[in-house]
Design a protein around this motif. Structure first.
Motif, short mmCIF file in Angstrom:
data_model
loop_
_atom_site.label_atom_id
_atom_site.label_comp_id
_atom_site.label_asym_id
_atom_site.label_seq_id
_atom_site.Cartn_x
_atom_site.Cartn_y
_atom_site.Cartn_z
N GLU A 73 0.83 -1.20 0.00
CA GLU A 73 0.00 0.00 0.00
C GLU A 73 0.86 1.25 0.00
O GLU A 73 0.54 2.24 -0.65
N GLN A 74 1.98 1.22 0.74
CA GLN A 74 2.89 2.36 0.76
C GLN A 74 3.46 2.61 -0.63
O GLN A 74 3.55 3.74 -1.09
N LEU A 99 -1.19 4.47 9.08
CA LEU A 99 -1.06 5.88 9.43
C LEU A 99 0.30 6.19 10.03
O LEU A 99 0.93 7.20 9.67
N GLN A 100 0.75 5.36 10.92
CA GLN A 100 2.03 5.61 11.58
C GLN A 100 3.19 5.59 10.58
O GLN A 100 4.06 6.46 10.61
N LYS A 101 3.18 4.60 9.69
CA LYS A 101 4.27 4.51 8.71
C LYS A 101 4.19 5.64 7.68
O LYS A 101 5.20 6.24 7.32
N THR A 102 2.96 5.95 7.23
CA THR A 102 2.80 7.03 6.26
C THR A 102 3.22 8.37 6.85
O THR A 102 3.92 9.15 6.21
N ALA A 103 2.80 8.62 8.09
CA ALA A 103 3.17 9.87 8.75
C ALA A 103 4.69 9.97 8.93
O ALA A 103 5.29 11.01 8.66
N GLN A 104 5.31 8.88 9.36
CA GLN A 104 6.76 8.91 9.57
C GLN A 104 7.50 9.10 8.25
O GLN A 104 8.52 9.81 8.20
N VAL A 129 -3.30 8.13 17.39
CA VAL A 129 -2.45 7.15 16.72
C VAL A 129 -1.09 7.73 16.37
O VAL A 129 -0.07 7.03 16.44
N VAL A 130 -1.03 9.01 16.00
CA VAL A 130 0.22 9.61 15.51
C VAL A 130 0.70 10.78 16.36
O VAL A 130 1.62 11.49 15.96
N GLN A 131 0.11 10.99 17.53
CA GLN A 131 0.50 12.16 18.32
C GLN A 131 1.92 12.07 18.87
O GLN A 131 2.49 13.07 19.33
N HIS A 132 2.50 10.85 18.84
CA HIS A 132 3.89 10.71 19.29
C HIS A 132 4.86 11.42 18.36
O HIS A 132 6.00 11.69 18.73
N ILE A 133 4.41 11.74 17.15
CA ILE A 133 5.23 12.52 16.21
C ILE A 133 5.03 14.00 16.54
O ILE A 133 3.91 14.52 16.43
N ASP A 134 6.09 14.68 16.96
CA ASP A 134 5.93 16.03 17.50
C ASP A 134 5.56 17.08 16.46
O ASP A 134 5.27 18.23 16.81
N LEU A 181 -5.17 12.30 2.91
CA LEU A 181 -5.90 11.08 3.22
C LEU A 181 -7.32 11.46 3.64
O LEU A 181 -7.51 12.26 4.55
N VAL A 182 -8.31 10.90 2.97
CA VAL A 182 -9.71 11.16 3.29
C VAL A 182 -10.24 9.95 4.07
O VAL A 182 -10.49 8.89 3.49
N ASP A 183 -10.40 10.12 5.37
CA ASP A 183 -10.85 9.03 6.22
C ASP A 183 -12.35 8.86 6.11
O ASP A 183 -13.11 9.83 6.09
#
Length: 208
Positions: A73-74, A99-104, A129-134, A181-183
């Motif tokens: 998918e990536q 989401l985590q991999k796409t965001a990173q 889900v992704v708030q750990h990314i500052d 991304l349209v959720d």
């Protein structure tokens, strides 16, 4: 200033001057297009693009995913990227890992990612889900005015790379925007039909 009945109407006072360039030419063109597409005044879309700075102030990882599917998918996401990619997905089993991999990946490449959600509850769910990314920010109607101005400035200067929000986020200034991304793209909440301006965030996303 002449009113519709021919009489004089007092002009409103200027509240404040917006510092710098409030909108890029790309965003101005988007507002003009939306106004023409939805047959309304561009002024109705200006607050969506610039935020509360144009408004008069009021007083007073739960799921697991096989790496092969995620990588596929990536690969599909970035291979089909021509300018800005708009991805609509309905498979939620592997959502968190995706989401985590796409965001990173966007953070690593210094590109911006926009995630449009149908509801504020959904925004908060994905934000967790992704708030750990500052460099992740949340922009909804519940965002305070000062926080909204600060958030939009972070998006404009690219110090924030991941933006999660409801439909008005579709107009946010994001110079390094690479993917939208349209959720839950089937949900009617992506369209604003009960007040002006009436528009569909999915249409705006494809236009961008």
């Amino acid at each position: 200033n002449i009113s519709n009945d021919g009489g004089e109407r007092k002009l409103k006072e200027i509240l404040d001057l917006i510092p710098g360039d409030p909108m890029s030419q790309e965003l101005i063109d988007l507002v003009d297009w939306a106004a023409g597409f939805y047959a309304c005044s561009p002024s109705l879309f200006m607050p969506l693009a610039c935020g509360t700075r144009l408004k008069k102030p009021k007083d007073g990882s739960k799921f697991k995913v096989k790496s092969s599917k995620l990588e596929r998918e990536q690969q599909k996401l970035f291979q089909t990227s021509a300018g800005i990619s708009v991805i609509r997905w309905t498979d939620y089993e592997w959502r968190d890992s995706f989401l985590q991999k796409t965001a990173q990946d966007h953070v690593d490449s210094q590109k911006q990612l926009m995630i449009l959600c149908p509801t504020m509850n959904r925004c908060r769910e994905l934000y967790d889900v992704v708030q750990h990314i500052d460099t992740t920010v949340l922009l909804t109607s519940e965002t305070g005015k000062r926080a909204e101005v600060a958030t939009r400035e972070r998006l404009r200067d690219c110090s924030a790379l991941i933006a999660i929000g409801t439909r008005s986020l579709a107009f946010a200034e994001m110079p390094a925007l690479a993917t939208i991304l349209v959720d839950k793209s089937h949900r009617d909440e992506h369209a604003q039909y009960d007040m002006n301006p009436r528009y569909d965030a999915r249409t705006i996303a494809y236009k961008r």
